[in-house]
Write a protein that holds these residues in place. Structure first.
Motif, short mmCIF file in Angstrom:
data_model
loop_
_atom_site.label_atom_id
_atom_site.label_comp_id
_atom_site.label_asym_id
_atom_site.label_seq_id
_atom_site.Cartn_x
_atom_site.Cartn_y
_atom_site.Cartn_z
N GLU A 32 41.09 -31.97 -5.70
CA GLU A 32 39.84 -31.44 -5.16
C GLU A 32 40.08 -30.23 -4.26
O GLU A 32 40.97 -30.25 -3.41
N VAL A 33 39.33 -29.16 -4.50
CA VAL A 33 39.42 -27.95 -3.68
C VAL A 33 38.02 -27.59 -3.22
O VAL A 33 37.10 -27.49 -4.04
N THR A 34 37.87 -27.41 -1.92
CA THR A 34 36.59 -26.92 -1.42
C THR A 34 36.70 -25.42 -1.31
O THR A 34 37.28 -24.89 -0.36
N SER A 83 43.55 -14.00 0.15
CA SER A 83 43.56 -14.52 -1.21
C SER A 83 43.24 -16.01 -1.22
O SER A 83 43.75 -16.76 -0.39
N GLY A 84 42.37 -16.42 -2.11
CA GLY A 84 42.06 -17.84 -2.24
C GLY A 84 40.97 -18.33 -1.32
O GLY A 84 40.70 -19.53 -1.26
N CYS A 85 40.31 -17.42 -0.57
CA CYS A 85 39.29 -17.88 0.37
C CYS A 85 37.94 -18.09 -0.30
O CYS A 85 36.98 -18.53 0.32
N GLY A 86 37.83 -17.75 -1.57
CA GLY A 86 36.59 -18.06 -2.27
C GLY A 86 35.68 -16.87 -2.53
O GLY A 86 34.52 -17.04 -2.90
N LYS A 87 36.20 -15.64 -2.40
CA LYS A 87 35.38 -14.45 -2.62
C LYS A 87 34.86 -14.40 -4.06
O LYS A 87 33.67 -14.21 -4.31
N SER A 88 35.81 -14.56 -5.00
CA SER A 88 35.40 -14.51 -6.40
C SER A 88 34.45 -15.65 -6.72
O SER A 88 33.48 -15.48 -7.45
N THR A 89 34.74 -16.82 -6.17
CA THR A 89 33.89 -17.98 -6.43
C THR A 89 32.47 -17.71 -5.94
O THR A 89 31.50 -18.00 -6.65
N LEU A 90 32.34 -17.13 -4.75
CA LEU A 90 31.02 -16.82 -4.23
C LEU A 90 30.30 -15.83 -5.14
O LEU A 90 29.14 -16.01 -5.51
N ALA A 126 39.73 -18.89 4.96
CA ALA A 126 40.13 -19.74 3.84
C ALA A 126 40.14 -21.22 4.19
O ALA A 126 40.26 -21.60 5.34
N ARG A 127 40.04 -22.02 3.14
CA ARG A 127 40.26 -23.46 3.18
C ARG A 127 39.59 -24.17 4.34
O ARG A 127 40.25 -24.48 5.31
N PRO A 128 38.39 -24.54 4.24
CA PRO A 128 37.48 -24.18 3.15
C PRO A 128 36.90 -22.80 3.37
O PRO A 128 36.88 -22.32 4.50
N ASP A 166 34.11 -7.32 -8.50
CA ASP A 166 35.20 -8.18 -8.03
C ASP A 166 36.51 -7.41 -8.05
O ASP A 166 37.15 -7.29 -9.09
N GLU A 167 36.89 -6.91 -6.90
CA GLU A 167 38.12 -6.12 -6.78
C GLU A 167 38.29 -5.12 -7.91
O GLU A 167 39.30 -5.12 -8.62
N PRO A 168 37.30 -4.27 -8.11
CA PRO A 168 37.36 -3.37 -9.28
C PRO A 168 38.47 -2.34 -9.15
O PRO A 168 38.92 -1.81 -10.16
N ARG A 210 32.74 -27.08 -4.79
CA ARG A 210 33.90 -27.96 -4.78
C ARG A 210 34.42 -28.04 -6.21
O ARG A 210 33.65 -28.30 -7.13
N PHE A 211 35.71 -27.75 -6.41
CA PHE A 211 36.30 -27.90 -7.75
C PHE A 211 36.96 -29.27 -7.85
O PHE A 211 37.50 -29.78 -6.87
N ASN A 212 36.93 -29.85 -9.03
CA ASN A 212 37.60 -31.13 -9.32
C ASN A 212 37.25 -32.20 -8.30
O ASN A 212 38.12 -32.92 -7.80
N THR A 226 36.86 -7.44 -1.99
CA THR A 226 38.12 -6.72 -1.80
C THR A 226 38.99 -7.50 -0.82
O THR A 226 38.50 -8.35 -0.08
N HIS A 227 40.31 -7.27 -0.84
CA HIS A 227 41.07 -7.73 0.32
C HIS A 227 41.76 -6.59 1.03
O HIS A 227 42.74 -6.79 1.72
N SER A 228 41.19 -5.41 0.88
CA SER A 228 41.69 -4.27 1.64
C SER A 228 40.72 -3.95 2.78
O SER A 228 39.54 -3.69 2.55
N1 LIG Z 1 38.09 -22.87 -12.01
C1 LIG Z 1 38.71 -23.36 -10.92
N2 LIG Z 1 39.17 -24.61 -10.90
C2 LIG Z 1 39.77 -25.12 -9.82
N3 LIG Z 1 39.93 -24.45 -8.66
C3 LIG Z 1 39.48 -23.19 -8.60
C4 LIG Z 1 38.85 -22.57 -9.73
N4 LIG Z 1 38.51 -21.31 -9.39
C5 LIG Z 1 38.92 -21.15 -8.13
N5 LIG Z 1 39.50 -22.26 -7.63
C6 LIG Z 1 40.03 -22.45 -6.28
O1 LIG Z 1 39.07 -22.01 -5.37
C7 LIG Z 1 39.65 -21.30 -4.31
C8 LIG Z 1 39.01 -19.93 -4.19
O2 LIG Z 1 39.32 -19.17 -5.34
P1 LIG Z 1 38.78 -17.69 -5.52
O3 LIG Z 1 39.24 -17.24 -6.85
O4 LIG Z 1 37.33 -17.66 -5.27
O5 LIG Z 1 39.55 -16.92 -4.38
P2 LIG Z 1 39.52 -15.36 -4.02
O6 LIG Z 1 39.07 -15.25 -2.62
O7 LIG Z 1 38.76 -14.62 -5.04
O8 LIG Z 1 41.05 -14.99 -4.10
P3 LIG Z 1 41.74 -13.64 -4.60
O9 LIG Z 1 41.57 -12.66 -3.51
O10 LIG Z 1 43.17 -14.03 -4.78
O11 LIG Z 1 41.08 -13.24 -5.86
C9 LIG Z 1 41.15 -21.24 -4.60
O12 LIG Z 1 41.79 -22.19 -3.80
C10 LIG Z 1 41.25 -21.61 -6.04
O13 LIG Z 1 42.42 -22.33 -6.28
#
Ligand SMILES: Nc1ncnc2c1ncn2[C@@H]1O[C@H](COP(=O)(O)OP(=O)(O)OP(=O)(O)O)[C@@H](O)[C@H]1O
Ligand SMILES: [Mg+2]
Lengths: 267, 274
Positions: free
Chosen positions: A27-29, A50-57, A220-222, A169-171, A19-21, A202-204
């Motif tokens: 707040e973003v889950t 995009s934005g589903c949290g792949k990079s975060t994971l 996405a979301r969450p 990460d999406e190299p 969870r961010f913020n 990837t998103h392909s």
């Molecule tokens: N440092 C951060 N602070 C606040 N929110 C963040 C932060 N990093 C990511 N988020 C939020 O977390 C969610 C997931 O982000 P993430 O970068 O993991 O997505 P993604 O699946 O990698 O997207 P993409 O395919 O566009 O790279 C997004 O809604 C993003 O706004």
């Protein structure tokens, strides 16, 4: 694949949330209750919009971000310990080479950080450059290479310290279609040569199907895991693989997991 | 980039030709300016206390060659001392405040503000502090002038590293020391050299102007001020041109060191000197 099923996971994700913020109106889950077990030698793609949290994971796995809930285990250790032990190599969306280092010295970087002596790391870097077919560019500087070549250097760099895990990460995201498909082929060759476990964001859809032994589809979301799809197309996969009906069937299956069953509605 | 070859030049002609090609426009420009200057002075009968003709300046230079050269030596010593001293101090403070992020913002702001002050105005005060004939008073002003751009630029270079690079280093479990040596220092080098190139000019200005306010009788600034007061303007001009040549020479020297120490930089644009 009964042999891989019985081996212990090299990466275990248990109920991970991020969870961010937290507590603010921003707040973003990003991740909610993710469970995932990855076996040694698998090529896993994390696929999702995009934005589903792949990079975060991926960043939670690599100890570049800390989950707000749940646990991650790499090689039986915490991500922090695994990072300290340099168990993984990482490739980012941008190559991120050091402008001031020649290609060879860029590839040497992880070895130098690990305190490997000059002769050994030089030898290793040259071996890695051979792997990504850039030997004759060893003495060039990054600005003298194309984007695709730079990304290959980044892959060589990530592999130079012989990590058992490779995070990507999406190299290939910034590359054109032709370079992308060529590098996909090279990546599979490197993967089979090095026996590394790969987690690939990837998103392909077609990229995920072509590369992976298993695709983890996220929604996405969450951010949640929507499906885990085994890709049983035989390796080695070649340009011909992309033309097989099984390939298209798999693409369709993954697409349905992403969007739901097909309909006549415009998307 | 069409060609990617870095092979060393194969023949003398191939190595010489680019040098000639670079030098030619400069030479042509110089000839045109000097020729035009000479013609204008002659054609309009400009008196030499307004602007002397290049030939008169050359004659003055030839006449006073020994004096001017020995004056230059004194001045160059002060310029180098000021440049090196100011730079080392700037680098040291930059290293210090880049380690203390809380301190860096106020220190940088103060540096930027002070950098706008006309530091040469301190010249008479420095002469008073360190003695009119001492090298410290001249080098001191130069050092203060060099200090600020070096501090500001080097700090920027040390702090403005790509977040991606920081993450990469962290993914490899690099220690803070390794991050400094392998990432921050090389990242700061081009910034530092930009400041040093600026610093060469500033240092020459600082020393010469301080010498205007008095110095050892055989310094270049003193010589220029003295000749202008006599008035023997063609001699003053000869001194001024030598001072400019000194500045140019040192700029070129710094540029040369830069190319040695930052071989990765694309050979390009701001490299007029070679
Ligand atoms: N440092 C951060 N602070 C606040 N929110 C963040 C932060 N990093 C990511 N988020 C939020 O977390 C969610 C997931 O982000 P993430 O970068 O993991 O997505 P993604 O699946 O990698 O997207 P993409 O395919 O566009 O790279 C997004 O809604 C993003 O706004
Ligand atoms: Mg992402």
């Amino acid at each position: 694949m009964t042999t891989t099923e019985i081996s212990a996971p090299i990466i275990a994700v248990d109920g991970v949330s991020k969870r961010f913020n937290a507590g603010t109106d921003k707040e973003v889950t990003a991740l909610e209750n993710i469970d995932l077990a990855i076996r040694p030698g698998e090529f896993i793609s994390l696929l999702g919009p995009s934005g589903c949290g792949k990079s975060t994971l991926l960043r939670c796995l690599a100890d570049l971000a800390e989950p707000t809930g749940g646990t991650v285990t790499l090689n039986g250790k915490t991500p922090r310990a695994a990072r300290q032990d340099r168990d993984y190599g990482m490739v980012f969306q941008q190559a991120g080479l050091f402008d001031w280092r020649s290609v060879r010295r860029n590839v040497e970087l992880p070895l130098q950080v690990a305190g490997v002596d000059r002769a050994t790391r030089r030898e290793k870097a040259e071996e890695m450059l051979e792997l990504v077919r850039l030997s004759e560019f060893a003495r060039h500087y990054p600005w003298q290479l194309s984007g695709g070549m730079q990304q290959r250097v980044a892959i060589a760099r990530a592999l130079s310290a012989d990590p058992s895990i490779l995070f990507m990460d999406e190299p290939l995201g910034a590359l054109d279609e032709m370079n992308r498909e060529r590098l996909q082929g090279e990546l599979l060759r490197i993967w089979s040569d090095t026996q590394t476990t790969v987690v690939f964001v990837t998103h392909s859809i077609s990229e995920a199907v072509f590369l992976s032994s298993r695709i983890v589809v996220m929604s996405a979301r969450p951010g949640r895991i929507a499906a885990s799809i085994d890709v049983d197309l035989p390796y080695p996969r070649t340009a011909k693989t992309r033309t097989l009906p099984e390939f298209f069937d798999k693409v369709t299956e993954v697409r349905q997991a992403l969007y739901g069953a097909p309909s006549d509605q415009a998307v | 980039m069409a060609t990617l070859t870095l092979a060393p030049g194969t023949g003398w002609t191939e190595r010489l030709l680019p040098a000639v090609r670079r030098a030619l426009p400069v030479a042509v420009t110089a000839v045109v300016i000097l020729g035009g200057w000479q013609l204008a002075v002659r054609a309009f009968d400009v008196p030499s206390f307004i602007v002397p003709a290049p030939t008169e300046i050359l004659a003055a230079f030839g006449h006073d060659f020994g004096t001017i050269m020995s004056a230059s030596r004194i001045t160059v010593q002060a310029v180098l001392l000021g440049l090196v001293g100011g730079s080392l101090l700037g680098i040291a403070v930059a290293l210090l405040i880049s380690r203390l992020p809380a301190a860096s913002a106020p220190v940088l702001t103060a540096a930027v503000v002070l950098n706008c002050a006309p530091i040469v105005a301190l010249a008479p005060i420095f002469n008073n502090w360190f003695g009119v004939t001492s090298i410290q008073s001249k080098a001191g002003v130069a050092a203060v002038m060099v200090f600020f751009p070096v501090l500001v630029n080097t700090t920027r270079g040390l702090l403005q590293v790509t977040p991606l690079h920081l993450e990469l280093m962290s993914s490899m479990a690099a220690r803070p020391r390794q991050v400094a040596v392998m990432l921050r220092f090389p990242n700061a080098l081009p910034y530092l050299f930009n400041a040093l190139k600026l610093g060469t000019t500033l240092s020459v200005i600082g020393v010469i102007v301080t010498e205007y306010f008095g110095g050892p009788s055989n310094a270049l600034g003193v010589y220029i001020a003295y000749q202008a007061a006599l008035p023997r303007f063609e001699y003053a001009w000869a001194g001024i041109l030598v001072a400019s040549a000194l500045g140019l020479l040192m700029f070129g020297l710094v540029g040369w060191i830069e190319r040695l120490l930052t071989p990765w930089q694309e050979p390009d644009h701001d490299d007029l000197m070679s």
